[in-house]
Scaffold this active site. Structure first.
Site, short mmCIF file in Angstrom:
data_model
loop_
_atom_site.label_atom_id
_atom_site.label_comp_id
_atom_site.label_asym_id
_atom_site.label_seq_id
_atom_site.Cartn_x
_atom_site.Cartn_y
_atom_site.Cartn_z
N ARG A 45 -22.49 -50.77 111.80
CA ARG A 45 -23.83 -51.01 111.65
C ARG A 45 -24.22 -50.80 113.15
O ARG A 45 -25.45 -50.62 113.18
CB ARG A 45 -23.99 -52.46 111.46
CG ARG A 45 -23.65 -52.80 110.26
CD ARG A 45 -24.19 -54.42 109.94
NE ARG A 45 -23.07 -54.94 108.93
CZ ARG A 45 -23.11 -55.91 108.72
NH1 ARG A 45 -23.84 -56.76 109.64
NH2 ARG A 45 -22.07 -56.44 107.77
N ASP A 105 -14.44 -46.21 121.85
CA ASP A 105 -13.63 -47.26 122.67
C ASP A 105 -12.17 -46.93 122.58
O ASP A 105 -11.68 -45.89 123.19
CB ASP A 105 -13.92 -48.81 122.07
CG ASP A 105 -13.44 -49.73 123.05
OD1 ASP A 105 -12.48 -49.66 123.96
OD2 ASP A 105 -13.65 -51.27 122.62
#
Length: 181
Positions: A45, A105
């Site tokens: 999302r 990340d």
């Protein structure tokens, strides 16, 4: 479970984000200038705000699709187990694809999704990430286009959440837990 108290320090302003998106779109338009219809795939999302601003700025024929993958849940650390929660609606075989990610990340989620999409044999597959956090990288990978490189901080805003909160902030902010200040 009670959420830990935190404050948010602004890192990247809405104005800086808008300016960087403009620059990214110029680069993307150059690469995909000869495509008849680009498929822009948003990773849900966290990328929903970024993809909305990106496609409004892109001057290319395009369609939009979404995939939802998760390796975080409600935690601040990746579980390294990538789960596909929603797959694409349409096919991408022999099509040009731009995969849109909010933040790179550890690299596990993006790597997993790239491999999954490559197996579907697109003509071209490129990636764009709003944020890159190379200090946390565990898989050798980087997006083809990057908005901002950031330090190893937990961030929210501009679609990125912490336990489903703060997605609506118009900027990127660093989360600082008040019990550690």
């Amino acid at each position: 479970m009670q959420a830990r108290p935190y404050v948010i320090d602004r890192m990247i302003s809405a104005k800086a984000i808008a300016a960087r998106i403009e620059q990214l779109c110029i680069e993307i338009e150059t690469e995909f200038a000869n495509t008849d219809k680009l498929i822009v795939v948003g990773m849900l999302r966290g990328s929903f705000v970024f993809i909305a601003d990106l496609v409004r700025e892109l001057d290319l024929p395009l369609e939009v699709d979404f995939i939802e993958a998760s390796s975080y849940g409600n935690d601040t650390q990746s579980s390294r187990e990538v789960r596909i929660l929603k797959d694409l609606r349409g096919g991408i075989e022999s099509r040009d694809v731009l995969l849109v990610e909010d933040i790179v990340d550890t690299g596990y989620t993006l790597s997993h999704v790239i491999n999954m999409l490559r197996a579907r044999e697109p003509a071209k597959l490129r990636t764009v990430a709003l944020l890159d956090k190379p200090a946390r990288r565990e898989i050798a990978l980087s997006a083809d286009y990057t908005g901002f490189e950031i330090p190893d901080e937990f961030v929210v805003g501009y679609g990125i959440d912490f336990a489903q909160r703060n997605r609506n902030l118009p900027y990127i902010g660093k989360v600082q837990f008040t019990d550690t200040l």
